[in-house]
Motif scaffolding. Structure first.
Motif, PDB file in Angstrom:
ATOM      1  N   THR A 121       0.833  -1.204   0.000  1.00 11.68           N
ATOM      2  CA  THR A 121       0.000   0.000   0.000  1.00 11.68           C
ATOM      3  C   THR A 121       0.870   1.257   0.000  1.00 11.68           C
ATOM      4  O   THR A 121       0.618   2.205  -0.752  1.00 11.68           O
ATOM      5  CB  THR A 121      -0.937   0.002   1.225  1.00 11.68           C
ATOM      6  OG1 THR A 121      -1.694  -1.199   1.227  1.00 11.68           O
ATOM      7  CG2 THR A 121      -1.877   1.186   1.208  1.00 11.68           C
ATOM      8  N   LYS A 126       1.330   4.416  -2.947  1.00 14.41           N
ATOM      9  CA  LYS A 126       1.216   5.819  -2.530  1.00 14.41           C
ATOM     10  C   LYS A 126       2.512   6.581  -2.823  1.00 14.41           C
ATOM     11  O   LYS A 126       2.481   7.724  -3.289  1.00 14.41           O
ATOM     12  CB  LYS A 126       0.871   5.909  -1.050  1.00 14.41           C
ATOM     13  CG  LYS A 126      -0.534   5.467  -0.723  1.00 14.41           C
ATOM     14  CD  LYS A 126      -0.788   5.549   0.769  1.00 14.41           C
ATOM     15  CE  LYS A 126      -2.189   5.126   1.150  1.00 14.41           C
ATOM     16  NZ  LYS A 126      -2.404   5.193   2.602  1.00 14.41           N
ATOM     17  N   GLN A 174       2.872   7.355  -6.495  1.00 16.54           N
ATOM     18  CA  GLN A 174       2.056   8.509  -6.881  1.00 16.54           C
ATOM     19  C   GLN A 174       2.738   9.820  -6.498  1.00 16.54           C
ATOM     20  O   GLN A 174       2.717  10.777  -7.275  1.00 16.54           O
ATOM     21  CB  GLN A 174       0.666   8.420  -6.235  1.00 16.54           C
ATOM     22  CG  GLN A 174      -0.198   7.321  -6.802  1.00 16.54           C
ATOM     23  CD  GLN A 174      -0.370   7.438  -8.295  1.00 16.54           C
ATOM     24  OE1 GLN A 174      -0.787   8.464  -8.818  1.00 16.54           O
ATOM     25  NE2 GLN A 174      -0.028   6.377  -9.004  1.00 16.54           N
ATOM     26  N   ARG A 183      -8.082  -2.335  -2.049  1.00 15.46           N
ATOM     27  CA  ARG A 183      -8.802  -1.261  -2.734  1.00 15.46           C
ATOM     28  C   ARG A 183      -7.858  -0.092  -3.042  1.00 15.46           C
ATOM     29  O   ARG A 183      -7.855   0.450  -4.150  1.00 15.46           O
ATOM     30  CB  ARG A 183      -9.983  -0.768  -1.899  1.00 15.46           C
ATOM     31  CG  ARG A 183     -10.805   0.328  -2.583  1.00 15.46           C
ATOM     32  CD  ARG A 183     -11.860   0.925  -1.671  1.00 15.46           C
ATOM     33  NE  ARG A 183     -11.390   1.255  -0.336  1.00 15.46           N
ATOM     34  CZ  ARG A 183     -10.678   2.348  -0.015  1.00 15.46           C
ATOM     35  NH1 ARG A 183     -10.326   3.200  -0.944  1.00 15.46           N
ATOM     36  NH2 ARG A 183     -10.305   2.564   1.236  1.00 15.46           N
ATOM     37  N   ILE A 184      -7.039   0.291  -2.068  1.00 14.33           N
ATOM     38  CA  ILE A 184      -6.069   1.375  -2.278  1.00 14.33           C
ATOM     39  C   ILE A 184      -5.075   0.984  -3.360  1.00 14.33           C
ATOM     40  O   ILE A 184      -4.766   1.776  -4.255  1.00 14.33           O
ATOM     41  CB  ILE A 184      -5.346   1.717  -0.954  1.00 14.33           C
ATOM     42  CG1 ILE A 184      -6.322   2.362   0.027  1.00 14.33           C
ATOM     43  CG2 ILE A 184      -4.152   2.631  -1.213  1.00 14.33           C
ATOM     44  CD1 ILE A 184      -5.797   2.476   1.444  1.00 14.33           C
ATOM     45  N   ARG A 239      -5.444  -1.154  -5.811  1.00  9.03           N
ATOM     46  CA  ARG A 239      -6.111  -1.186  -7.119  1.00  9.03           C
ATOM     47  C   ARG A 239      -6.518   0.203  -7.599  1.00  9.03           C
ATOM     48  O   ARG A 239      -6.653   0.428  -8.804  1.00  9.03           O
ATOM     49  CB  ARG A 239      -7.320  -2.101  -7.070  1.00  9.03           C
ATOM     50  CG  ARG A 239      -6.929  -3.559  -7.018  1.00  9.03           C
ATOM     51  CD  ARG A 239      -8.133  -4.431  -7.105  1.00  9.03           C
ATOM     52  NE  ARG A 239      -7.772  -5.829  -7.117  1.00  9.03           N
ATOM     53  CZ  ARG A 239      -8.657  -6.805  -7.085  1.00  9.03           C
ATOM     54  NH1 ARG A 239      -9.948  -6.528  -7.046  1.00  9.03           N
ATOM     55  NH2 ARG A 239      -8.258  -8.052  -7.103  1.00  9.03           N
ATOM     56  N   ASP A 240      -6.714   1.141  -6.691  1.00  9.33           N
ATOM     57  CA  ASP A 240      -7.025   2.513  -7.094  1.00  9.33           C
ATOM     58  C   ASP A 240      -5.832   3.174  -7.784  1.00  9.33           C
ATOM     59  O   ASP A 240      -6.002   4.019  -8.659  1.00  9.33           O
ATOM     60  CB  ASP A 240      -7.435   3.362  -5.886  1.00  9.33           C
ATOM     61  CG  ASP A 240      -8.853   3.088  -5.419  1.00  9.33           C
ATOM     62  OD1 ASP A 240      -9.610   2.402  -6.139  1.00  9.33           O
ATOM     63  OD2 ASP A 240      -9.198   3.556  -4.310  1.00  9.33           O
ATOM     64  N   PHE A 241      -4.620   2.816  -7.366  1.00  3.76           N
ATOM     65  CA  PHE A 241      -3.416   3.482  -7.870  1.00  3.76           C
ATOM     66  C   PHE A 241      -2.562   2.624  -8.802  1.00  3.76           C
ATOM     67  O   PHE A 241      -1.539   3.099  -9.305  1.00  3.76           O
ATOM     68  CB  PHE A 241      -2.556   3.966  -6.706  1.00  3.76           C
ATOM     69  CG  PHE A 241      -3.201   5.057  -5.906  1.00  3.76           C
ATOM     70  CD1 PHE A 241      -3.400   6.319  -6.435  1.00  3.76           C
ATOM     71  CD2 PHE A 241      -3.633   4.810  -4.616  1.00  3.76           C
ATOM     72  CE1 PHE A 241      -4.003   7.323  -5.698  1.00  3.76           C
ATOM     73  CE2 PHE A 241      -4.236   5.811  -3.860  1.00  3.76           C
ATOM     74  CZ  PHE A 241      -4.423   7.066  -4.401  1.00  3.76           C
TER      75      PHE A 241
END
Length: 131
Positions: free
Chosen positions: A52, A56, A59, A101-102, A104-106
């Motif tokens: 995770t 982050k 990004q 979820r985090i 897969r979001d990024f």
């Protein structure tokens, strides 16, 4: 992006690889390390936490740099984390579901690959090393 977690803590190491077709250069851009909590936590939980943090951190680097980065690859030694990321099952503990979820979001699932422990540059920091 290389991530790793162990009972000592979890680590993310971001490398930039430049290639002009003839030569390839790589360098460490940024790293992030955290000690494991005092309360005992399972290694898979630390591994999913490092994954995770990896997305982050990627990004942050993509937003902060002026370099046109062609693609981002994520590597982990944890087959459990890879299973979580690639699975379509939604029957996971809440912490795992939120972490996936985090992730897969990024990132996309095909960006994630396995790396052997001996080839993972984040491994040294996650196991602890003397200066």
């Amino acid at each position: 992006m290389f991530s790793d977690g162990s009972y000592v803590g979890y680590v993310v190491a971001a490398y930039l690889v430049l290639s002009n077709g003839k030569e390839v250069h790589s360098c460490l851009v940024m790293g992030k390390a955290r000690l494991a909590p005092l309360k005992p936590v399972t290694t898979p939980r630390l591994e999913i936490t490092s994954a995770t943090v990896s997305v982050k951190l990627a990004q942050q680097i993509l937003q902060a740099t002026d370099i046109d980065i062609e693609k981002v690859k994520y590597y982990t030694v944890s087959t459990t984390v890879l299973h979580y990321i690639h699975s379509n099952t939604k029957i996971f503990p809440i912490f795992v579901t939120d972490s996936v979820r985090i992730i897969r979001d990024f990132s996309l699932t095909h960006q994630w690959d396995y790396v052997n422990t001996s080839d993972n540059p984040a491994d040294i920091a996650s196991r602890g090393a003397r200066a």
